[in-house]
Each structure stands twice: as structure tokens, then as C-alpha cells.
Scaffold this active site. Structure first.
Site, PDB file in Angstrom:
ATOM      1  N   ASN A 192      10.768   3.695  -0.239  1.00 22.12           N
ATOM      2  CA  ASN A 192      10.594   2.431   0.473  1.00 22.12           C
ATOM      3  C   ASN A 192      11.221   1.248  -0.257  1.00 22.12           C
ATOM      4  O   ASN A 192      10.881   0.093  -0.003  1.00 22.12           O
ATOM      5  CB  ASN A 192       9.108   2.165   0.728  1.00 22.12           C
ATOM      6  CG  ASN A 192       8.541   3.095   1.780  1.00 22.12           C
ATOM      7  OD1 ASN A 192       9.286   3.627   2.600  1.00 22.12           O
ATOM      8  ND2 ASN A 192       7.240   3.305   1.767  1.00 22.12           N
ATOM      9  N   ARG A 230       0.791  -1.241   0.000  1.00 21.16           N
ATOM     10  CA  ARG A 230       0.000   0.000   0.000  1.00 21.16           C
ATOM     11  C   ARG A 230       0.820   1.288   0.000  1.00 21.16           C
ATOM     12  O   ARG A 230       0.258   2.367  -0.189  1.00 21.16           O
ATOM     13  CB  ARG A 230      -0.969   0.058   1.194  1.00 21.16           C
ATOM     14  CG  ARG A 230      -2.016  -1.029   1.214  1.00 21.16           C
ATOM     15  CD  ARG A 230      -3.181  -0.663   2.091  1.00 21.16           C
ATOM     16  NE  ARG A 230      -2.804  -0.399   3.472  1.00 21.16           N
ATOM     17  CZ  ARG A 230      -3.642   0.028   4.408  1.00 21.16           C
ATOM     18  NH1 ARG A 230      -4.918   0.248   4.106  1.00 21.16           N
ATOM     19  NH2 ARG A 230      -3.237   0.243   5.652  1.00 21.16           N
ATOM     20  N   ASP A 231       2.124   1.202   0.189  1.00 25.22           N
ATOM     21  CA  ASP A 231       2.930   2.428   0.196  1.00 25.22           C
ATOM     22  C   ASP A 231       4.235   2.188  -0.551  1.00 25.22           C
ATOM     23  O   ASP A 231       5.311   2.586  -0.102  1.00 25.22           O
ATOM     24  CB  ASP A 231       3.204   2.892   1.626  1.00 25.22           C
ATOM     25  CG  ASP A 231       3.740   4.322   1.675  1.00 25.22           C
ATOM     26  OD1 ASP A 231       3.572   5.053   0.677  1.00 25.22           O
ATOM     27  OD2 ASP A 231       4.325   4.708   2.706  1.00 25.22           O
ATOM     28  N   LEU A 232       4.112   1.549  -1.706  1.00 19.61           N
ATOM     29  CA  LEU A 232       5.296   1.264  -2.511  1.00 19.61           C
ATOM     30  C   LEU A 232       5.714   2.530  -3.264  1.00 19.61           C
ATOM     31  O   LEU A 232       4.943   3.081  -4.038  1.00 19.61           O
ATOM     32  CB  LEU A 232       4.989   0.131  -3.499  1.00 19.61           C
ATOM     33  CG  LEU A 232       6.176  -0.446  -4.260  1.00 19.61           C
ATOM     34  CD1 LEU A 232       7.154  -1.100  -3.293  1.00 19.61           C
ATOM     35  CD2 LEU A 232       5.703  -1.450  -5.303  1.00 19.61           C
TER      36      LEU A 232
END
Length: 207
Positions: A29, A23-25
Site C-alpha cells: 500500500n 490501519r493497513d499500512l
């Protein structure tokens, strides 16, 4: 780029097999070690299948993640599935190749998104005319605003990055000209209008 993407896909497949969505690629990250190993980090926003029904003590008033990389379905409806991480990955591939973003998100940053029409894809070849159209089509499919139009597996996306997909090429050729290269079409139209304005000014000046 393919070497990095292949390793990211290996990591995302581990998530998929465990019933999880990152969900936060985004680039921040993804860590690359001195040995060239790619590692995904920051699991604080990971969605886990089976836990979604459990009411969290922390309510998410708005989707987590960066709006430049986050999938439209998550921004609009709070839905996060495998294709949502694929969307983020495709955006990153685009950025690695062009140093630019495939979508202009200024309005979304200012007032939020209202529909998937807010995501209007800019052709990869507008930044890198040296790259083949089939590669552009593969990336465009991967970050399509409609999750149903994206590749349905990481392996499909990977194969599309390696070699031309005849189905994508045929589909592209069947599109209206405006959809095939909207930027070039509008450039031609604008140039034509400029010629008309100049001609009118000339005739008015000469009587």
C-alpha cells in the site's frame, strides 16, 4: 530508506491531522512513482474519528490488514490509534533494511494472538551487524508490542532514525543481558551444553 520513510511520515501526518488511522499500512500500500514520490494507497480500511460510534452495516469479525504489519493492540482489542500506524511503519523500516520481519508470526497465523507476548522482537543487528545498535533501538521502540512504549509522535520516531537517542541507549544498557541480546545469550548457553554433552560422552567412553 530515510528518504522513503520521511515521505510516508508526511502522508501519515495528514491522516493524523484529519483524525484518521490507515490501519493497513504495508509495502503493498505504498506506491513510489517514477519521479520518486511516495504515495499511500488503499483507504478502504481507514478508521475515521467520530464515525467509530456509528454502527457499520459491515461488522468486522476480525481486524483488517496484514498480521505481519498490524499492531498488536488492533489484533487483540480492535484498538487503532496513531501509534498503530507507527508500529506498521517501523516494521516496514526493519524490512527495508534487512529483507526480514522483526517478529515471527507463524503461531499467530495458525491460531491467532493471545497476548502481546506473541510479538518477540528479533534484533536488527542479527541480520545486519554493520548497522549501529542505536538504529536498532529506534526501530524496536517504534514497533514495541505495547503501544505505550512506542514513540508518541512521528517526529520522535523520525528523530530517532536520524541520530542516536541517549535515553534509548541508557535504557538499553540497564536491561538484563538476556534482554539486550537474547539470541547471542542462547547461542552461548547452547554451545556450553554441547560441550558438557561431549565431555560426558568422552568420559563414559573412556571409562
Amino acid at each position: 530508506v530515510r528518504g522513503i520513510v520521511e515521505q510516508i511520515i508526511h502522508g501519515l501526518r495528514v491522516f493524523q491531522r484529519a483524525g484518521m488511522v490507515h490501519r493497513d499500512l504495508k509495502p503493498e500500500n505504498v506506491m513510489i512513482t517514477t519521479a520518486g514520490q511516495v504515495k499511500l494507497i488503499d483507504f478502504g480500511t481507514v478508521a475515521v474519528r467520530g464515525l467509530a460510534e456509528i454502527r457499520s452495516a459491515i461488522e468486522e469479525d476480525c481486524p483488517v490488514g496484514s498480521v505481519n504489519y498490524i499492531a498488536p493492540e488492533y489484533v487483540l482489542d480492535g484498538v487503532a490509534v496513531m501509534q498503530s500506524d507507527l508500529f506498521s511503519l517501523a516494521v516496514m523500516v526493519y524490512e527495508m533494511l534487512t529483507q526480514a520481519q522483526p517478529f515471527k508470526m507463524d503461531q499467530v497465523h495458525r491460531r491467532g494472538a493471545r497476548s502481546i507476548s506473541e510479538w518477540s522482537y528479533q534484533a536488527l543487528t542479527e541480520h545486519r551487524p554493520d548497522l549501529p545498535r542505536w538504529l536498532d533501538l529506534a526501530i524496536q521502540k517504534g514497533c514495541h508490542p505495547d503501544l505505550k512504549q512506542r514513540q508518541q509522535a512521528y517526529s520522535e520516531f523520525w528523530n530517532d532514525l536520524l541520530k542516536p537517542n541517549p535515553d534509548l541507549i541508557r535504557s538499553f544498557k540497564r536491561r538484563p543481558l538476556l534482554q539486550q541480546n537474547s539470541g547471542r545469550v542462547w547461542q552461548v548457553i547452547s554451545f556450553g551444553l554441547l560441550i558438557v554433552v561431549i565431555a560426558q560422552g568422552y568420559f563414559l567412553a573412556t571409562g
